[in-house]
Design an enzyme around this catalytic site. Sequence first.
Site, short mmCIF file in Angstrom:
data_model
loop_
_atom_site.label_atom_id
_atom_site.label_comp_id
_atom_site.label_asym_id
_atom_site.label_seq_id
_atom_site.Cartn_x
_atom_site.Cartn_y
_atom_site.Cartn_z
N GLU A 204 -5.85 -3.13 12.08
CA GLU A 204 -4.96 -3.64 11.30
C GLU A 204 -6.56 -5.20 11.24
O GLU A 204 -6.64 -4.61 9.98
CB GLU A 204 -3.90 -3.82 11.43
CG GLU A 204 -2.69 -3.29 11.80
CD GLU A 204 -2.74 -2.08 10.46
OE1 GLU A 204 -3.40 -2.05 9.45
OE2 GLU A 204 -2.46 -0.84 11.27
N GLU B 113 -9.41 4.22 6.59
CA GLU B 113 -9.13 4.72 7.58
C GLU B 113 -9.13 5.50 8.33
O GLU B 113 -9.51 5.12 9.72
CB GLU B 113 -7.65 5.43 7.28
CG GLU B 113 -6.53 4.94 6.29
CD GLU B 113 -5.95 3.64 6.27
OE1 GLU B 113 -6.45 3.26 7.82
OE2 GLU B 113 -5.54 2.51 6.19
N GLU C 200 0.57 -1.18 0.28
CA GLU C 200 0.54 -0.54 -0.13
C GLU C 200 0.79 0.69 -0.13
O GLU C 200 1.77 1.59 0.86
CB GLU C 200 -0.76 0.14 1.28
CG GLU C 200 -2.15 1.14 1.40
CD GLU C 200 -2.87 1.51 2.35
OE1 GLU C 200 -2.80 0.58 3.34
OE2 GLU C 200 -3.59 2.40 2.42
N GLU D 223 -2.25 -4.38 6.69
CA GLU D 223 -3.22 -5.37 6.98
C GLU D 223 -3.40 -6.19 6.04
O GLU D 223 -4.76 -6.44 5.48
CB GLU D 223 -4.98 -4.41 6.91
CG GLU D 223 -5.53 -3.55 5.51
CD GLU D 223 -4.99 -1.90 5.17
OE1 GLU D 223 -4.03 -1.93 6.53
OE2 GLU D 223 -5.57 -1.32 5.06
N ASN D 224 -2.45 -6.01 5.24
CA ASN D 224 -2.97 -7.30 4.25
C ASN D 224 -3.27 -8.05 4.81
O ASN D 224 -3.83 -8.78 5.72
CB ASN D 224 -1.36 -7.97 3.74
CG ASN D 224 -0.35 -7.29 3.60
OD1 ASN D 224 -0.25 -6.39 3.24
ND2 ASN D 224 1.17 -6.29 4.96
N GLY E 25 2.95 2.36 10.74
CA GLY E 25 2.87 1.89 11.80
C GLY E 25 2.92 -0.10 11.35
O GLY E 25 3.39 -1.03 12.49
N ALA E 26 1.73 -0.38 11.09
CA ALA E 26 1.61 -1.64 10.82
C ALA E 26 0.34 -1.77 9.68
O ALA E 26 -0.30 -0.09 8.39
CB ALA E 26 1.00 -2.91 11.57
N1 PHE Z 1 -3.05 1.25 6.38
C1 PHE Z 1 -1.73 1.03 7.02
C2 PHE Z 1 -3.13 0.98 8.49
O1 PHE Z 1 -3.64 2.28 8.28
C3 PHE Z 1 -1.00 2.55 7.05
C4 PHE Z 1 0.08 2.00 5.84
C5 PHE Z 1 0.01 2.69 4.94
C6 PHE Z 1 1.14 1.23 5.59
C7 PHE Z 1 0.97 3.22 3.74
C8 PHE Z 1 1.98 0.90 5.08
C9 PHE Z 1 2.16 1.60 3.68
O2 PHE Z 1 -3.26 0.32 8.94
ZN ZN Z 2 -5.34 1.50 8.31
#
Ligand code: PHE
Ligand code: ZN
Length: 879
Positions: free
Chosen positions: A301, A323, A124, A267-268, A264-265
């Site tokens: 996540e 988000e 992402e 959510e794959n 931070g993390a």
């Molecule tokens: N989608 C992730 C989150 O908010 C954030 C994220 C964005 C991580 C881009 C990595 C790169 O949980």
């Molecule tokens: Zn998120």
Amino acid sequence: MSEPEVVYLKDYLPPAYTVETTHLTFELAPEDTHVKATLRMKRHPEREAGVPLELFGANLDLRAISLNGEALPDSRYRIDGERLIIDDVPDDFVLDTEVVIAPEQNTALEGLYRSNGMYCTQCEPEGFRRITWYPDRPDVMAKFTTTVIGDKATLPILLSNGNPIDQGDLEDGRHFVTWEDPFPKPSYLFALVAGQLEVVESYFTTRSGRTVLLQLYVEPQNLHKTEFSMGALKRAMKWDKETYGREYDLDRFMIVAVDDFNMGAMENKGLNIFNSSAVLANPETTIDAGFQRIEGIVAHEYFHNWSGNRVTCRDWFQLALKEGFTVFRDQTFSADTNSAPVKRIEDVAVLRTQQFAEDAGPTAHPVRPDHFIEISNFYTLTVYEKGAEVVRMLRNLLGKETFRRGTDTYFERFDGQAVRVEDFVNTMADVSGIDLGQFMRWYEQAGTPRIDVAEEYDAERQEYALTFRQHTPATPGQVADSKLPLHIPVRMGLLNGRGNPIELAVGNERPGHEMVLELREAEERIVFKHVAEKPTPSLLRGFSAPVILNFPYTREQLAFLVKYDVDGFNRWDAGQRLAQEAIFDVMHAIQAGKAPTLDDTLLDVFDYLLKTPDRADRAVLAEMLQLPSEAYLAGQLAQVDINAIHDARAFVERSLAEQLHFHWQALYESNVTKAAYEPSFEQISHRALKNVALSYLCATGDEDALALADQQFKTATNMTDTRAALTQLVHRHAGKRADAALKAFEARWSHDPLVMDQWLTLQATQPHPEALDRVKALMAHPAFSLRNPNRVRALIGAFSQHNHVNFHRADGEGYALLADIVLQLNKSNPEIAARLVLPLTRYQRLDEAHQQLMRGALERIRNQSLSRNLYEVIEKALA
Ligand code: PHE
Ligand code: ZN
């Protein structure tokens, strides 16, 4: 550099071709990983035939490409920057490609890269295009099957999304695992991990009786830091079922901790990848706030599995759809799990300090931006935190039950689809019958709305009237005249002279002791009837809308609200306003060369809070006893004098410390516990109060107090107490004591980078003028590395965001340091560079001399060849 392309929301077109299935094969090698992709593609039903096929790719070495099994000659396709274009393709076809990539060289940490020898991915928003040629956009959702091949000895663990369906040994000591994800997903949710990892396992049984295998993969040295996150994950799974009716949908849920991670993390699907700082915790290494942050991120996540993955975004302009909603979900989870008022206070403090600053600066943008150069620059406080406030307002407007019907309907209607913000808001309008047309402006207008409130009291008619005037200031690209009035919920009540709530009467309505006013016009007047005496209004309770609300409170009224308001948030807020006024008094005195004094009302309020500590719950009390931060205070001023703010705040702190010395001592002693550490809410509150008391005691600079800090440092059994004590020793500049403690800490923790990050941060944030040289020296320390985002944030980020007096040194050396580092990171990690530079862009309210120095530093950056990320931020800042 040539001007990068701008992407506009209004130009959205569905993809010409979609992908049904994606088969990937990775042969992992540090310098030359081979990636084979087989894409079964189809023309989009809404697009005409014969449109060229467009794929995205970056830093890919293309080795083979074929269409329906036939190799494509060079003449059949062209590569133009990040696009690969094939002019004529049939309606239905299979595309095969093979590329070579070099994970070892990938310092940007987007795509496939190496972290401590392990392989991991971050896709992402647009990292997948660094892995293979692909229609890398969230509205293309495909079923993925992934085979990972690697050396069995060095890469025993091979992971990807979904379920393992095949595995075996290959020649040359290699092995493979094939993973299949049954849920169609956009490429940004793809993940792969390979390495020498240990796994901690547990199970969760869903309400419908399915057993889910929970796995937490970590490097061996981190096995002792997994227990808390596993518990947090289970709490989140249970809560999401109870609160939103959401169940997990795969047989296994995997989390992997990696050390090098930009955010931070992530959510794959089925394989969340976490920055180790956002998942690893242990009482000896992690402070209370760290535990709570981790609990929130693990939940966040996990919640994305529905709000983000099952229902995803049509395009990146819709980022807040997933988000904002998911942050709102994790905020309420944390509120339900710990203290609701404290969680609200903390979230609002972040919003008002940081998001409001973003909204007031050159990078301001709406919750749903309408154009971008680099989408990675839009993972912002506005999208996340203001986005969550917007969802919170919706829930408050609809009421909890209707909101739940709304989310049920939303998940049901759009499961498996890539949708827009409108789809979410319209669903809420459908289920509630409420017209949310005007409400959509919250997604479209940037800037923080201001509401000025005026009161009139008519004793004869026993009427009390409030007039609300709202306006939203101009922001880049949105002039003030273009801003329309917003639909703003203002939760409020009135207090009589004895501090009791007044029965409200508006028109023919009798809403009780509290009501939500729904402002829709630029100016609105509300008359309360049968008001026997002039009341004190309690406005915007619980911070019911992300606005700046001004009411001309007297200090006595603020003190009164601290004591009597029924709303915990507003009690805190009234105290903060009072403290702010007291600090600004001192600041004005200092600026005028007069002797400052401490405001009596503030002293009384603190005296009251310390004498009757049970009036508020302990955790709220700990918040109430803290003065607003320098950053927050700066945000309240049209003209900012950094040193004067610092000195004024320090004066007020020291005065409170001295005049209430006995109380601080008592507060400290009454909150010492001998119980074994637990990150429980009860214990956290005690430690918070104790350490607030320690901070005031040390603010006097008294030898006794510093000895107490030293003793706490030496005897502490958990990082919360250790770090609080060490911070006092270093920030109060306790000479030899501080040096010895820093050395002892280093000797004990040099093996643990996450602990050493805290060591770096507390040195970088010391207010003493020595700080800049200390930061420079620490850059050469083995605990620091410019390659690791956590290290950079811990030292450089902390210095530039939380050490105002030193970052804004009059000689410009603080700015120069940041500019130097940003330029280095511009090459190695553009995403981090563009984030780190932001404090340099916030010069608008500083004096001319500082402004010039900051602009000078920005111009020096602009003179170099910049990544798209940095280019976009710098151009906005210097516009
Ligand atoms: N989608 C992730 C989150 O908010 C954030 C994220 C964005 C991580 C881009 C990595 C790169 O949980
Ligand atoms: Zn998120």
